[in-house]
Design a protein around this motif. Structure first.
Motif, PDB file in Angstrom:
ATOM      1  N   UNK A   1       0.818  -1.226   0.000  1.00  0.00           N
ATOM      2  CA  UNK A   1       0.000   0.000   0.000  1.00  0.00           C
ATOM      3  C   UNK A   1       0.845   1.265   0.000  1.00  0.00           C
ATOM      4  N   UNK A   2       2.168   1.081  -0.099  1.00  0.00           N
ATOM      5  CA  UNK A   2       3.094   2.221  -0.193  1.00  0.00           C
ATOM      6  C   UNK A   2       2.883   3.227   0.930  1.00  0.00           C
ATOM      7  N   UNK A   3       2.748   2.739   2.145  1.00  0.00           N
ATOM      8  CA  UNK A   3       2.661   3.669   3.264  1.00  0.00           C
ATOM      9  C   UNK A   3       3.309   3.064   4.508  1.00  0.00           C
ATOM     10  N   UNK A   4       3.637   3.972   5.421  1.00  0.00           N
ATOM     11  CA  UNK A   4       4.117   3.573   6.733  1.00  0.00           C
ATOM     12  C   UNK A   4       2.938   3.561   7.694  1.00  0.00           C
ATOM     13  N   UNK A   5       2.948   2.594   8.602  1.00  0.00           N
ATOM     14  CA  UNK A   5       1.952   2.519   9.665  1.00  0.00           C
ATOM     15  C   UNK A   5       2.680   2.691  10.995  1.00  0.00           C
ATOM     16  N   UNK A   6       2.160   3.546  11.858  1.00  0.00           N
ATOM     17  CA  UNK A   6       2.775   3.796  13.161  1.00  0.00           C
ATOM     18  C   UNK A   6       1.821   3.328  14.255  1.00  0.00           C
ATOM     19  N   UNK A   7       2.343   2.492  15.142  1.00  0.00           N
ATOM     20  CA  UNK A   7       1.598   2.044  16.322  1.00  0.00           C
ATOM     21  C   UNK A   7       2.205   2.697  17.554  1.00  0.00           C
ATOM     22  N   UNK A   8       1.390   2.935  18.558  1.00  0.00           N
ATOM     23  CA  UNK A   8       1.883   3.454  19.821  1.00  0.00           C
ATOM     24  C   UNK A   8       2.626   2.403  20.602  1.00  0.00           C
ATOM     25  N   UNK A   9       3.322   2.783  21.681  1.00  0.00           N
ATOM     26  CA  UNK A   9       4.037   1.801  22.505  1.00  0.00           C
ATOM     27  C   UNK A   9       3.132   0.709  23.060  1.00  0.00           C
ATOM     28  N   UNK A  10       1.833   0.993  23.170  1.00  0.00           N
ATOM     29  CA  UNK A  10       0.886  -0.004  23.670  1.00  0.00           C
ATOM     30  C   UNK A  10       0.327  -0.895  22.562  1.00  0.00           C
ATOM     31  N   UNK A  11       0.811  -0.706  21.322  1.00  0.00           N
ATOM     32  CA  UNK A  11       0.336  -1.512  20.209  1.00  0.00           C
ATOM     33  C   UNK A  11      -0.909  -0.983  19.540  1.00  0.00           C
ATOM     34  N   UNK A  12      -1.440   0.157  19.999  1.00  0.00           N
ATOM     35  CA  UNK A  12      -2.636   0.734  19.393  1.00  0.00           C
ATOM     36  C   UNK A  12      -2.271   1.504  18.118  1.00  0.00           C
ATOM     37  N   UNK A  13      -3.089   1.347  17.096  1.00  0.00           N
ATOM     38  CA  UNK A  13      -2.862   2.050  15.842  1.00  0.00           C
ATOM     39  C   UNK A  13      -2.922   3.563  16.058  1.00  0.00           C
TER      40      UNK A  13
END
Length: 401
Positions: free
Chosen positions: A133-145
């Motif tokens: 999908x040509x994008x970066x996904x960032x999750x928080x330290x708790x694993x939440x999107x």
């Protein structure tokens, strides 16, 4: 001018002289490391293992594509078959899991899941690149999107690996990005690049910002075999150490991405002879034995296509002295050398961030760690005879962290 460095061994610290030369025309410092190897003991302390053959266990892995540590020493394991992350504490216990296959925010497409790469940022967030999908996904330290950030451009690309960069919210490639396109777009240059780039991606803005942190040499042509690798690692001050040539030369960037230091050893590249070429082609053709012999027309066509590729292999004219590079949390540079055979692994040299030679692990003594963590933590991805994967976490001795 010479400088005395300290080399770590199992018996203690030994002084080793390193010759240093400053090149006034470029401002680069050249450090000539000792010619002789001083082998180290690779008997690292094992802390725990995760990975089970039982389908109902939480640590049954489909395909472990990457691992990393956060600042507290928790281990993150990416299983691309399930497109999920497992977080393991210092005792090998499951802390949490997150991520899954799907089309929604924070979910990953099944076809492109094998190409996922990730790293844990300095603030504990997790950055994942989704090639499909040509994008970066960032999750928080708790694993939440948290968010996803689109990467510009029109080509489909694969990233070799990621490491947290020196700037907050940035990631650095650990090798060369591979672009795939049938033809250039109207605003894209079709000329063949003359350099290979180590890129940094800033993820804290509205869109991904791309910067060049190192420019490496690109061998002429497009060699299929024995091309010098581009392999890079981030140092604690944000500089980058990388290899890009056939010679033993570890380059370290300074301000602006220019090379400020070169670490060398008198271990030259070797010529690629006719015998080496013939042996390489024979080995590759042996891998095709049996393919296409069952009468499947598609399989037979693929075998013939691959045979033609192998027989037309373009070779680089030298065997590179170095094969890969990684850097630890404290900046120790681990460099894998070529082995006795043209495409085999040899010793691993350890070099301190300031250029001191710390010693070498002999061939087969240890693999390069798949990830480095705080307080000397390292992780290795192992596979048994049944292809069952296990992640092993160990601790390095203080003198080589």
């Amino acid at each position: 001018m010479s400088r005395l460095g300290r080399t770590a061994t199992g018996a203690g610290m030994v002084l080793v002289a390193c010759a240093i030369t400053a090149l006034p025309s470029t401002g680069q410092e050249v450090i000539e490391l000792p010619a002789g190897d001083r082998f180290l003991d690779a008997d690292f302390e094992e802390l725990y293992r995760v990975g089970s053959e039982q389908d109902d266990d939480w640590d049954t892995f489909g395909r472990v594509a990457g691992v990393d540590f956060d600042g507290s020493g928790n281990l993150y394991v990416l299983d691309t078959q399930a497109a999920r992350f497992l977080v393991v504490d210092l005792h090998g216990n499951l802390v949490r899991r997150f991520g899954r296959l799907g089309e929604g925010p924070g979910e990953f497409g099944g076809d492109a899941a094998p190409a996922l790469v990730f790293t844990v940022l300095g603030d504990g967030r997790i950055a994942v690149f989704d090639a499909g999908r040509r994008h970066f996904v960032v999750f928080g330290p708790d694993g939440e999107f948290e968010r996803q950030i689109r990467l510009g451009g029109t080509t489909w690309l694969l990233l070799p690996g990621l490491q947290a960069g020196g700037a907050p919210g940035s990631v650095v490639l650990t090798g060369e990005a591979h672009h795939f396109r049938s033809s250039p777009g109207p605003d894209e240059d079709s000329a063949e690049p003359s350099l290979r780039y180590v890129l940094a991606y800033a993820l804290d803005g509205a869109e991904v910002s791309v910067d060049t942190v190192a420019a490496g040499w690109k061998p002429p042509g497009d060699p299929d075999a024995f091309a010098p690798p581009l392999s890079a690692g981030v140092l604690p001050d944000g500089a980058v150490a990388f290899i890009d040539s056939s010679a033993y030369a570890v380059k370290v960037t300074g301000l602006g991405g220019s090379v400020s230091r070169i670490l060398t050893r008198p271990l030259p590249a070797a010529p690629v002879t006719d015998d080496i070429r013939a042996a390489y082609i024979e080995r590759e053709l042996e891998k095709l034995e049996g393919m296409g012999e069952r009468g499947d027309p598609m399989e037979k066509a693929m075998a013939e296509f691959r045979r033609g590729q192998i027989e037309a292999t373009e070779f680089h004219h030298e065997l590179p002295a170095l094969r890969s590079l990684r850097t630890s949390a404290k900046g120790t540079i681990w460099v894998r050398r070529r082995g006795d055979e043209p495409d085999s692994n040899g010793p691993i040299d350890l070099i301190a961030p300031d250029g001191r030679y710390l010693g070498s692990y002999g061939p087969g003594a240890t693999e390069l760690p798949a990830a480095f963590g705080p307080d000397g933590l390292v992780a290795f991805i192992e596979k048994d005879d049944l292809d069952v994967q296990t992640v092993v976490v160990k601790r390095l001795p203080p003198e080589v962290r």
